[in-house]
Write an enzyme that holds these catalytic residues in place. Structure first.
Site: not given
Ligand code: PXP
Length: 236
Positions: A6, A9, A42, A44, A48, A69, A100, A150, A189
């Site tokens: 992922n 970040h 993701h 969003r 963000r 995602e 999340t 998941e 996660h």
């Protein structure tokens, strides 16, 4: 077992200055060099971190699995059906959350999620639902036609000692239910280099999606090495 890296970040650091570096597209290329089997982003609702432009370029440049995602809302479902990632992982989203929190309530919204799964399937996208390890939610995911679940490993990651062993046992039991229902078993996660191994050893685990821990290590050792290190654990 596949490792989905992922890279949200990386985009978070870029957005902190609203500039053009670091670019998640470059990060995706380096993660692939390190052995990533998938790139997870993701998109969003509040944009963000990952931007629409990132997803479009990643669709053209990622040569392994592109896992998007997304929340179950019109804006991003429409984008997913146009961009056609290899896999869509539907997640809950709240504006104020840092990341999340918790899985979807599919059991309480069967029609809504059945419609979303069908729409994504019609566009040719494999669908995974992000769920807490709760039996009722797994039955609901099967009813909706999901290809995979998941399991949210956040509670496992935050626990320690006996409590963590209990969470692990729950994930193992629910993992078996997912596989018995004919769906693929994914997890993610809060997974790190130190807590991932017991999750790796759960029977039939097919895919782990890991972000924060890999990107944190990448700051010190580089992304290629950080992904290699995690891949080595998954291959243990
Ligand atoms: N899987 C899902 C569905 C997520 O929402 C996230 C966080 O964006 C992750 C995996 C990765 O979590 P972490 O960054 O804690 O590894």
């Amino acid at each position: 077992m596949e490792l989905g890296v992922n890279i949200d970040h990386v985009a978070t650091v870029r957005q902190a200055r609203m500039t053009n570096e670091p670019d998640p597209v470059t990060a995706a290329a380096l993660a692939q060099l390190g052995g990533a089997d998938g790139i997870t982003v993701h998109l969003r609702e509040d944009r963000r971190h990952i931007q629409d432009r990132d997803l479009l370029i990643l669709r053209q440049t990622v040569t392994c699995k592109l896992n998007m995602e997304l929340a179950c809302n019109e804006d991003v479902l429409g984008i997913a059906c146009k961009v056609v990632p290899d896999q869509a992982t539907v997640v809950p989203e709240r504006r104020q959350e840092i990341t999340t929190e918790g899985g979807l309530d599919v059991a309480g919204n069967i029609q809504k999620f059945s419609d979303a799964v069908k729409r994504l399937h019609d566009a040719g996208i494999v669908v995974s639902l992000f769920l807490d390890p709760v039996a009722e939610q797994i039955d609901a995911a099967q009813q909706c036609g999901a290809d995979a679940v998941e399991i949210h490993t956040g509670r496992y990651a935050n626990a320690s000692g006996e409590a963590q062993l209990k969470e692990l046992e729950t994930i193992r039991t629910i993992g078996k239910q997912i596989v018995d229902c004919g769906m693929k078993l994914h997890a993610g996660h809060g997974l790190t280099y130190t807590n991932v191994l017991p999750i790796v050893h759960i029977p039939n685990m097919r895919e782990l999606n890991i972000g924060h821990s890999i990107i944190s290590r990448a700051i010190y050792v580089g992304l290629v090495q950080a992904v290699k290190d995690m891949k080595a654990l998954l291959e243990k």
